[in-house]
Scaffold this motif. Sequence first.
Motif, PDB file in Angstrom:
ATOM      1  N   ALA A  90     -38.275  56.588  -4.797  1.00 51.96           N
ATOM      2  CA  ALA A  90     -39.477  56.937  -4.036  1.00 51.96           C
ATOM      3  C   ALA A  90     -40.415  55.738  -3.909  1.00 51.96           C
ATOM      4  O   ALA A  90     -40.930  55.449  -2.818  1.00 51.96           O
ATOM      5  CB  ALA A  90     -40.195  58.112  -4.701  1.00 51.96           C
ATOM      6  N   VAL A  91     -40.612  55.019  -5.005  1.00 51.19           N
ATOM      7  CA  VAL A  91     -41.464  53.832  -4.962  1.00 51.19           C
ATOM      8  C   VAL A  91     -40.834  52.752  -4.083  1.00 51.19           C
ATOM      9  O   VAL A  91     -41.517  52.087  -3.300  1.00 51.19           O
ATOM     10  CB  VAL A  91     -41.729  53.305  -6.396  1.00 51.19           C
ATOM     11  N   GLY A  92     -39.514  52.598  -4.191  1.00 52.96           N
ATOM     12  CA  GLY A  92     -38.814  51.605  -3.374  1.00 52.96           C
ATOM     13  C   GLY A  92     -38.878  51.921  -1.894  1.00 52.96           C
ATOM     14  O   GLY A  92     -39.044  51.016  -1.058  1.00 52.96           O
ATOM     15  N   LEU A  93     -38.733  53.192  -1.533  1.00 55.60           N
ATOM     16  CA  LEU A  93     -38.847  53.577  -0.124  1.00 55.60           C
ATOM     17  C   LEU A  93     -40.253  53.319   0.404  1.00 55.60           C
ATOM     18  O   LEU A  93     -40.422  52.834   1.531  1.00 55.60           O
ATOM     19  CB  LEU A  93     -38.482  55.046   0.060  1.00 55.60           C
ATOM     20  N   ALA A  94     -41.258  53.628  -0.401  1.00 57.78           N
ATOM     21  CA  ALA A  94     -42.633  53.358   0.024  1.00 57.78           C
ATOM     22  C   ALA A  94     -42.850  51.859   0.216  1.00 57.78           C
ATOM     23  O   ALA A  94     -43.466  51.430   1.201  1.00 57.78           O
ATOM     24  CB  ALA A  94     -43.618  53.917  -0.995  1.00 57.78           C
ATOM     25  N   GLY A  95     -42.324  51.060  -0.700  1.00 57.05           N
ATOM     26  CA  GLY A  95     -42.446  49.609  -0.565  1.00 57.05           C
ATOM     27  C   GLY A  95     -41.666  49.064   0.618  1.00 57.05           C
ATOM     28  O   GLY A  95     -42.099  48.127   1.290  1.00 57.05           O
ATOM     29  N   ALA A  96     -40.521  49.665   0.882  1.00 55.47           N
ATOM     30  CA  ALA A  96     -39.711  49.209   2.013  1.00 55.47           C
ATOM     31  C   ALA A  96     -40.390  49.523   3.342  1.00 55.47           C
ATOM     32  O   ALA A  96     -40.383  48.702   4.261  1.00 55.47           O
ATOM     33  CB  ALA A  96     -38.334  49.858   1.961  1.00 55.47           C
ATOM     34  N   PHE A  97     -40.982  50.706   3.437  1.00 53.70           N
ATOM     35  CA  PHE A  97     -41.705  51.042   4.662  1.00 53.70           C
ATOM     36  C   PHE A  97     -42.935  50.157   4.832  1.00 53.70           C
ATOM     37  O   PHE A  97     -43.271  49.756   5.945  1.00 53.70           O
ATOM     38  CB  PHE A  97     -42.118  52.514   4.676  1.00 53.70           C
ATOM     39  N   ALA A  98     -43.600  49.848   3.717  1.00 57.15           N
ATOM     40  CA  ALA A  98     -44.790  49.003   3.798  1.00 57.15           C
ATOM     41  C   ALA A  98     -44.431  47.552   4.131  1.00 57.15           C
ATOM     42  O   ALA A  98     -45.169  46.863   4.837  1.00 57.15           O
ATOM     43  CB  ALA A  98     -45.560  49.059   2.488  1.00 57.15           C
ATOM     44  N   GLY A  99     -43.299  47.089   3.644  1.00 58.66           N
ATOM     45  CA  GLY A  99     -42.930  45.691   3.841  1.00 58.66           C
ATOM     46  C   GLY A  99     -41.937  45.428   4.947  1.00 58.66           C
ATOM     47  O   GLY A  99     -41.405  44.329   5.054  1.00 58.66           O
ATOM     48  N   ASN A 100     -41.680  46.431   5.788  1.00 58.78           N
ATOM     49  CA  ASN A 100     -40.660  46.217   6.817  1.00 58.78           C
ATOM     50  C   ASN A 100     -41.099  45.245   7.898  1.00 58.78           C
ATOM     51  O   ASN A 100     -40.275  44.721   8.628  1.00 58.78           O
ATOM     52  CB  ASN A 100     -40.193  47.543   7.416  1.00 58.78           C
ATOM     53  N   THR A 101     -42.385  44.958   8.004  1.00 57.89           N
ATOM     54  CA  THR A 101     -42.830  43.973   8.998  1.00 57.89           C
ATOM     55  C   THR A 101     -42.357  42.573   8.625  1.00 57.89           C
ATOM     56  O   THR A 101     -42.159  41.738   9.505  1.00 57.89           O
ATOM     57  CB  THR A 101     -44.361  43.992   9.128  1.00 57.89           C
ATOM     58  N   LEU A 102     -42.170  42.325   7.337  1.00 58.27           N
ATOM     59  CA  LEU A 102     -41.666  41.018   6.913  1.00 58.27           C
ATOM     60  C   LEU A 102     -40.203  40.826   7.300  1.00 58.27           C
ATOM     61  O   LEU A 102     -39.746  39.700   7.464  1.00 58.27           O
ATOM     62  CB  LEU A 102     -41.823  40.852   5.405  1.00 58.27           C
ATOM     63  N   LEU A 103     -39.475  41.925   7.432  1.00 60.25           N
ATOM     64  CA  LEU A 103     -38.049  41.843   7.725  1.00 60.25           C
ATOM     65  C   LEU A 103     -37.730  41.843   9.215  1.00 60.25           C
ATOM     66  O   LEU A 103     -36.588  41.669   9.598  1.00 60.25           O
ATOM     67  CB  LEU A 103     -37.313  43.008   7.057  1.00 60.25           C
TER      68      LEU A 103
END
Length: 152
Positions: A90-103
Amino acid sequence: VDPGIPVTIDRIEDRIGAQFTAARFRTALLGSFAGIATLLAVCGVFGVVSYGVARRTREIGIRLALGARKGSVRRMVLTHALKPVLIGAAVGLAGAFAGNTLLRSLTFQVDSADPGTFVVATIGLMLAALGGAAWPAARATRVDPLIALRND
């Protein structure tokens, strides 16, 4: 016209393939790092669950001596092992959604916020964690209650 002029003939596939060589290399490198990270995660889950089962051998032996079924002991061990994995996912998914602009700059013709990718990756990591916890859970059901109670 002039036989002394060097002529090079390349196929169009070779010319197009040469343009994507660096991108293919980065993708292969990133994929291999992801595979190594998954293997390390599975080994980590296995180690932590094995340690937990070893520390709880007496408790598991008492449960089995009092009539607990092997399936319930296995379920108990897997539940304790997968709770932190679910929280981490859950924490990883939240971080992935938050950081997807970097990718966005690293993905080619793929949406960086593709929900299918997130679902497949999460399910894959859950299955990997389940695989890492399955062997210690099965080993916990083979604990002999008499030996577990004598080992104190």
